[in-house]
Structures are given as C-alpha cells and as structure tokens.
Enzyme design. Structure first.
Site, mmCIF file in Angstrom:
data_model
loop_
_atom_site.group_PDB
_atom_site.id
_atom_site.type_symbol
_atom_site.label_atom_id
_atom_site.label_comp_id
_atom_site.label_asym_id
_atom_site.label_seq_id
_atom_site.Cartn_x
_atom_site.Cartn_y
_atom_site.Cartn_z
ATOM 1 N N ARG A 27 -29.739 28.187 -39.520
ATOM 2 C CA ARG A 27 -31.054 27.626 -39.223
ATOM 3 C C ARG A 27 -32.215 28.332 -39.924
ATOM 4 O O ARG A 27 -33.139 27.662 -40.396
ATOM 5 C CB ARG A 27 -31.304 27.598 -37.711
ATOM 6 N N CYS B 231 -23.982 36.676 -50.686
ATOM 7 C CA CYS B 231 -24.572 36.886 -52.010
ATOM 8 C C CYS B 231 -25.529 35.731 -52.304
ATOM 9 O O CYS B 231 -25.311 34.914 -53.199
ATOM 10 C CB CYS B 231 -23.462 36.967 -53.057
#
Length: 392
Positions: free
Chosen positions: A288, A317
């Site tokens: 979210r 990453c």
C-alpha cells in the site's frame, strides 16, 4: 490515532519469542468491536464484508458467526466464501468482468447474488445465468476526496453504469428474466467526508424514484478510519426508510485495518543523503505505501535510545520499497521489533512473491491465545508450478 491495545501489545511481545519476522498479527477483539459499532450505527442494515480486504478463512468464519455476509470480486473469492461456510444468498459477487467461463463455473458451484457492472455484463448474465438474483452497480459520476486509484465513483472510473444508462441496463436484465433486487453505489475507498456519501445518497434517491420500486438499496462501503458514522447513518437509514427498501452496506478496510499489524525487525541504520532504518518487511509484504502512497503509523515494540528520524526501508531491490518516510522513533538495536499499524486490510491480501519472497505467517489473537491463520509459505512451494514435463 490510538496506539496498540496494551493486551495485544503484550501478546505481540510473546509472539516475537516464538515466530520469525515478518509476520501479520490480528486482534479479533478489534474486529468484533468494529462490527458492533456498525450494528449500533446501522441497526437495520445487512453487512457484506468486502473480503478482498482480508480473506483469511479464520476471520471469515468468525464474521459468519457474527452474522456478517461477504462481498466478493472474483471467482476465487466466491470459492473461498463457500469454503468458509457461507451460502449463496450470503455472498454478493461484484466486479467489472464476468466471462462465460466464470459464469459456467458459478453454475456448477452455486450462483451467488450478482452485481452487474456494465451493459455487456448484464447481457452475458442473461444469456448464461437466467433467473439469477442481481443488483446493478451505478457509477454516480461524482467527485470524491481520495487517492485517484480509490475513487471508484468518478465518471472516468471503469466501475459501474452511468445514471443515464440505468434504464437500458434494467431493460436488458428484466428481458433476460433476471431478478433485479436493487441498485448499488460505491463511491470509493478511505473516504473521510460525510458530504461525499450524502451526494451519492441523493443521486440514488433520484434513481429509485425514477426506476423503482426495488427491494434492496446497496450503499457500498469505503468508510475511512476517521469517518464519524453518526454523521452518515441518519442519512442512509432515512433514505432506506423513505424508499421502503432493505439497506445493504459493504464495509471492508473499516472492519479489519486497525485490527492488524505487520511485525518486522530492524537490522541497522544506513546513511546516504537520507537516513534509513533497514527492516525485514517490504513491498512484497505490504504494497500500500508504494501503490497508494498510504501512510501507516509505526509503533516500536522496544525501549530504545534517543529519538532519530529516518525512512523505513525494506529489503527489495526497488527504490520505492519504503514503508514510511520521515519517521521519528527511539534509536533501535539490531533485532528490535516494530509494529506497522493499520495493516489488517489490503496488507496480506496484496502481498506477493516478488523476488521469490514467501508470503508471511499470519496470526490471530483471540484475546486468550494465538491461532495460526496461515503458515509462512515455504520457499519450495514457489517452485511447484514450474516442474519440468508437467502439463498445464
């Protein structure tokens, strides 16, 4: 916004001694209190929990015990609802697309109440599932104050049938022998202003006078966590009474968000041009913040040193894997734990296997003990569908 319930906080401390982080934890007593609050505000309404907010079977079964029905938006959710013990008439299937294959499968497993989202949707259901109980979703074409991705009631949204097309949709449905129970409006999610709801209610009253009578009025959900229900309930109840219909509501995030936390451990501070606190939960567990720019309060589960301000950075990453920005907390030691709050809705249900990340453990605090709702996914299970030589 209030912090953790002291008993729940104490239970989390005990859970940290038993379970590997990150994990989701839910407080059942909070969910029960939210159901009671909605029942007190809307005593005549049927509640349909928007199960996409949190589809864990252990939670769904307890909601069934509280007399709460379910709103689903996919075939998988309908199957899950039935697996949890709900009957067809206790499940409402919404969503913008119902393919012939999906409708054929519903015919086999049991047809719930169907929310028709467009004219093609109505035409397909009349062809494949005549005699079904349906409601028509209205796109009210109204501005609402929320994130663009959550504003389902704006005219440019993909959801619902514009008011001027409701007559055509009703003609298609009735000609196809569908039982039209009523109309449905859902303005959006995380709405904090009662005025947005009142504008939607006024439009629905107009449509009911123009196209009724109907049996049901579905006013959807979207209740923000800070919304004052006492400013909303009189208008909704009064409208249902004037129209002589049964009122339906679809709370989702309102029921479960504050019941849940994502528990994560800290693994050091890092300094570039910004200061970061590295944690073992990230966007694969809680999407979210990256998807909506959602802001989740964070509460330390430790007693730390002097306060510092940093961004909470996950392990992915990805530059966007930041769970909170400009967060001020006591300086933690390596391995200290944090509770990311308001994570009971659209946390686990949006989690993914991105970067071959197993989905996390999920726990329910009953008020007396911990119950495992879903075991931590094993890494080996991520490979099961990629075995060589197996057919599709």
């Amino acid at each position: 916004m209030s912090g953790l319930n002291p008993r729940f906080r104490q239970a989390l401390q005990a859970a940290l001694e038993r379970y590997e982080t990150p994990f989701y934890a839910y407080d059942l007593t909070s969910i029960q209190a939210k159901v009671s609050a909605l029942r007190a505000a809307f005593p005549q309404a049927e509640l349909f929990f928007a199960m996409k907010a949190n589809p864990r079977l252990g939670i769904l079964r307890r909601l069934l015990g509280l007399g709460v029905f379910l709103e689903a938006v996919s075939l998988g959710e309908v199957r899950r609802a039935y697996a949890a013990g709900f009957k067809r008439k206790e499940v409402l299937l919404n969503g913008p697309l119902k393919t012939p294959a999906m409708l054929a499968e519903l015919k086999e497993i049991g047809v719930p109440i169907l929310g028709l989202d467009s004219l093609p949707d109505a035409e397909r259901v009349t062809r494949h599932l005549p005699g079904s109980h349906v409601i028509l979703r209205v796109n009210p074409d109204l501005p609402v104050l929320t994130h663009d991705h959550l504003a389902t009631g704006r005219g440019e949204s993909k959801f619902g049938i514009l008011p001027q097309d409701i007559g055509r949709a009703l003609k298609i449905a009735r000609a196809g022998d569908l039982d039209v129970l009523g109309l449905h409006v859902h303005l959006g999610s995380a709405l904090e202003r009662a005025e947005d709801f009142h504008a939607g209610y006024a439009l629905m009253e107009q449509l009911y006078k123009e196209h009724g009578p109907f049996e049901v009025l579905n006013l959807g959900g979207g209740f923000g966590l800070g919304l004052d229900l006492t400013r909303l309930a009189p208008a909704a109840l009064g409208l249902a009474e004037r129209l002589g219909v049964e009122l339906w509501l679809e709370p989702g995030r309102y029921l479960v968000a504050e019941a849940g936390v994502l528990v994560t451990r800290t693994w050091g501070l890092k300094q570039t041009r910004r200061k970061f606190l590295l944690v073992d939960a990230g966007m694969s567990h809680l999407l979210r913040p990256m998807l909506y720019g959602a802001q989740h309060p964070v509460e330390p589960l430790y007693k730390g040193g002097a306060p510092q301000t940093f961004d909470l950075a996950g392990p992915a990453c990805e530059s966007g894997d930041i769970l909170a920005k400009d967060l001020t907390l006591p300086t933690p030691k390596e391995g200290d734990a944090l509770a990311i709050m308001q994570a009971g809705a659209y946390g686990s249900s949006m989690s993914s296997n991105y970067l071959d990340t197993p989905r996390p453990l999920e726990l329910l605090w009953t008020g007396e003990e911990w119950e495992v709702l879903r075991r931590r996914q094993s890494w080996e299970s991520l490979l099961l569908e990629e075995q060589p030589g197996e057919g599709g």
